[in-house]
Scaffold this motif. Structure first.
Motif, PDB file in Angstrom:
ATOM      1  N   ARG A  66       0.848  -1.186   0.000  1.00  0.00           N
ATOM      2  CA  ARG A  66       0.000   0.000   0.000  1.00  0.00           C
ATOM      3  C   ARG A  66       0.884   1.237   0.000  1.00  0.00           C
ATOM      4  O   ARG A  66       1.798   1.366   0.806  1.00  0.00           O
ATOM      5  CB  ARG A  66      -0.904   0.034   1.239  1.00  0.00           C
ATOM      6  CG  ARG A  66      -1.796   1.282   1.297  1.00  0.00           C
ATOM      7  CD  ARG A  66      -2.498   1.408   2.631  1.00  0.00           C
ATOM      8  NE  ARG A  66      -3.547   0.431   2.797  1.00  0.00           N
ATOM      9  CZ  ARG A  66      -4.800   0.588   2.392  1.00  0.00           C
ATOM     10  NH1 ARG A  66      -5.156   1.696   1.781  1.00  0.00           N
ATOM     11  NH2 ARG A  66      -5.692  -0.355   2.609  1.00  0.00           N
ATOM     12  N   ASP A  67       0.585   2.142  -0.925  1.00  0.00           N
ATOM     13  CA  ASP A  67       1.266   3.434  -0.981  1.00  0.00           C
ATOM     14  C   ASP A  67       0.177   4.495  -1.109  1.00  0.00           C
ATOM     15  O   ASP A  67      -0.283   4.798  -2.208  1.00  0.00           O
ATOM     16  CB  ASP A  67       2.225   3.482  -2.170  1.00  0.00           C
ATOM     17  CG  ASP A  67       3.071   4.757  -2.175  1.00  0.00           C
ATOM     18  OD1 ASP A  67       2.953   5.560  -1.226  1.00  0.00           O
ATOM     19  OD2 ASP A  67       3.841   4.944  -3.127  1.00  0.00           O
ATOM     20  N   ASP A 161      -7.363  -1.772   6.654  1.00  0.00           N
ATOM     21  CA  ASP A 161      -6.436  -2.813   7.105  1.00  0.00           C
ATOM     22  C   ASP A 161      -7.003  -4.166   6.713  1.00  0.00           C
ATOM     23  O   ASP A 161      -8.177  -4.455   6.977  1.00  0.00           O
ATOM     24  CB  ASP A 161      -6.246  -2.758   8.620  1.00  0.00           C
ATOM     25  CG  ASP A 161      -5.636  -1.436   9.074  1.00  0.00           C
ATOM     26  OD1 ASP A 161      -4.593  -1.060   8.522  1.00  0.00           O
ATOM     27  OD2 ASP A 161      -6.224  -0.792   9.960  1.00  0.00           O
ATOM     28  N   GLU A 196       3.607  -1.614   3.875  1.00  0.00           N
ATOM     29  CA  GLU A 196       3.406  -0.182   3.687  1.00  0.00           C
ATOM     30  C   GLU A 196       4.564   0.429   2.902  1.00  0.00           C
ATOM     31  O   GLU A 196       5.722   0.101   3.120  1.00  0.00           O
ATOM     32  CB  GLU A 196       3.298   0.533   5.042  1.00  0.00           C
ATOM     33  CG  GLU A 196       2.057   0.154   5.834  1.00  0.00           C
ATOM     34  CD  GLU A 196       0.760   0.654   5.211  1.00  0.00           C
ATOM     35  OE1 GLU A 196       0.794   1.638   4.445  1.00  0.00           O
ATOM     36  OE2 GLU A 196      -0.287   0.052   5.477  1.00  0.00           O
TER      37      GLU A 196
END
Length: 197
Positions: A66-67, A161, A196
């Motif tokens: 995830r960015d 999440d 992340e």
């Protein structure tokens, strides 16, 4: 060879081995540790006749990153991914489970009519696909790597999440009851976390 030359050779070999181990553990220049996944561990789960190319179902590496709003799903398989299969079927599937009660999704790709991807919301009846250009993201194949990106904020109820599990499957001839189906999963046990950045 004298003792100094022998020591120099052993020293050079030791440095090379250490460098290779560091690259394998860190994943190379990006410094991201590879999730544990055994190559060559495809399992036959149906039928006596194995598909001719089980390497296509062999997961060598899988990761979800995830960015910000972009989530990237990446799978590296045991052989190059063809644009289409003749007579056999192949699919990969990410099961996405939110850490709360909301947000169960299935992200899948197959080669039935060329590479295509769909996202299904288990609880909210969402259904999007690259076939009708409704997928909130992109799909790209480079050699043996399939990369799918999602714009999470554009997907209703997509969890902030979540945990994931990837399953691949290849059937050499789905119309033949004796045809075998080969499968692989990543991680091999349980589920994996999102990386992340």
């Amino acid at each position: 060879m004298n003792k100094k030359q022998l020591a120099a050779v052993f020293g050079a070999v030791a440095v090379a081995v250490i460098a290779i181990v560091i690259l394998l553990v860190t994943g190379g220049e990006d410094g991201v540790k590879l999730p544990p996944e055994d190559a060559g561990d495809v399992t036959m789960i149906e039928g006596p006749k194995a598909p001719t190319d089980t390497a296509l179902a062999d997961i060598e590496f899988a990761e979800v990153r995830r960015d910000g709003n972009t989530i990237t799903f990446e799978a590296r398989l045991g052989t190059d991914i063809p644009k289409k299969l003749k007579g056999s079927t192949f699919d990969l599937r990410w099961d996405i489970t939110g850490t709360t009660d909301v947000g169960q999704f299935i992200l899948s790709g197959n080669l039935d009519v060329g590479p295509n991807v769909s996202l299904v919301g288990v609880e909210n009846n969402l259904g999007t696909s690259t076939l009708d250009d409704t997928l909130q993201g992109t799909s790209q194949i480079e050699g043996n790597v399939w990369i799918i990106t999602l714009q999470a904020d554009d997907v209703d109820d997509f969890p902030d999440d979540f945990q994931w599990k990837l399953t691949t499957s290849i059937d050499g001839n789905p119309g033949d009851p004796t045809s075998g189906r080969a499968e692989d999963t990543a991680p091999d046990n349980g589920t994996a976390e999102v990386v992340e950045g």
